[in-house]
Design an enzyme around this catalytic site. Structure first.
Site, PDB file in Angstrom:
ATOM      1  CE  LYS A 146      -0.151 -20.026  41.005  1.00 39.73           C
ATOM      2  NZ  LYS A 146      -0.008 -20.430  39.635  1.00 39.73           N
ATOM      3  CE  LYS A 192      10.524 -27.258  39.290  1.00 42.50           C
ATOM      4  NZ  LYS A 192       9.354 -27.160  38.473  1.00 42.50           N
ATOM      5  CE  LYS A 247      16.213 -15.879  41.106  1.00 33.46           C
ATOM      6  NZ  LYS A 247      16.736 -14.946  40.131  1.00 33.46           N
TER       7      LYS A 247
END
Ligand code: SF4
Length: 324
Positions: free
Chosen positions: A112, A192, A195
């Site tokens: 991150k 994968k 959205k």
């Protein structure tokens, strides 16, 4: 007494086939043998989300999909993380027993930091502590996880153990309910289904929209002309047939290899299979969305039931820590 299971998912709005095959179906099945608590983790979402304008809509749409897919508020507690604010108190208390070094070495934290160097907030570092609080606040004994998520759960177990060692037994150590979460690739056939990547097929699309989406999918790149033989084993449309037209997969593979079926026909067949499998889901979703306030009522009831457990746990935690 059934074992208690806890699982949380970020508020990503309308759910797609990957969510359905990878998680929701499993949630529904677990309701038979476990006392299930399912939570939409909106506070976790804030660690990476700066624009919260669509948060409420996403929570509503996601819960509508969960309910239409078979999550039953009579069997499971369904709620939103921030509606039970006790979790934030427990997060702070657990943070006192969690060495910073444990958190800084978490691989997802390091990822991150690379992904959003402009927003390395405290919440990102403390994420595993909040995750632990989510689980132990409800004294869950099992968490459905895939093999790849085991290290995250191990950290939650370490934090729980440390708390119990310092302040006396308070929480059961949450165990893994090892589950195979099939990896569903998106329409690009590479990543994968997600959205964010725009490679998804939402469950709530109309049959026409589903067909339109399926028609955009990448297939076998070596099959450039209709008469070229195909390689179903590398084609994601073929993989999806395995879920939605399982009785026809052998035929499709054979017809693809001998170029007796074209990709357009093959995709139409898949869209038909998806639409037929999701027909009952879509009917239930339409009926539920016509009941005004239904989702709000389910979430309010879920928060009420979750909070009753949370208050009891937090009282015990404070007592054991010498705060009462
Ligand atoms: S015919 Fe079907 S399985 Fe074969 S490459 Fe085309 S879409 Fe894929």
């Amino acid at each position: 007494m059934k074992k208690r299971v806890f699982s949380g998912a970020r508020p990503t709005g309308r759910q797609h086939l990957g969510n359905y095959l990878g998680a929701i179906q499993n949630y529904v099945d677990l309701q038979v043998d476990y006392d299930c608590i399912y939570c939409i983790v909106d506070i976790h979402a804030l660690t990476t989300l700066e624009d919260t304008g669509s948060l409420q809509k996403n929570i509503h749409e996601m819960m509508l999909d969960w309910l239409a897919a078979g999550l039953d508020p009579q069997k499971s507690i369904l709620f939103v993380q921030s509606h039970v604010p006790e979790v934030m108190q427990l997060h702070t208390l657990l943070s006192m027993v969690t060495p910073l070094g444990w958190l800084l070495r978490v691989p997802t934290f390091k990822e991150k930091v690379k992904l959003q160097p402009q927003n390395v907030n405290y919440g990102l570092v403390g994420y595993p502590v909040l995750m632990t609080a989510d689980i132990v606040l409800y004294k869950a004994e099992a968490v459905p996880v895939g093999e790849d998520q085991l290290p995250h759960l191990e950290l939650a177990r370490e934090i729980t153990r440390r708390f119990n060692n310092i302040f006396g037994y308070t929480f059961p150590e949450p165990g893994a309910k090892l589950t195979s979460f099939p990896l569903i690739l998106g329409l690009d056939g590479k990543e994968k289904m997600s959205k964010q990547l725009g490679n998804d097929i939402e469950l709530a699309l109309s049959p026409e929209e589903t067909l339109e989406r399926v028609m955009t999918a990448v297939t076998d790149p070596a099959r450039r002309y209709r008469n070229d033989p195909g390689h179903p084993e590398i084609c994601n449309i073929y993989r999806l047939h395995g879920y939605f037209t399982p009785s026809q997969v052998d035929d499709i593979a054979e017809q693809c290899r001998s170029a007796r079926i074209g990709c357009v026909d093959c995709k139409q067949l898949l869209a038909k299979g998806i639409n037929s499998a999701l027909g009952p889901f879509r009917e239930r979703r339409a009926a539920l969305s016509n009941k005004s306030e239904y989702v709000t009522d389910v979430l309010a009831d879920g928060a009420h039931r979750a909070q009753a457990i949370a208050r009891e746990t937090l009282r015990e935690v404070k007592q054991n820590m010498g705060l009462l």
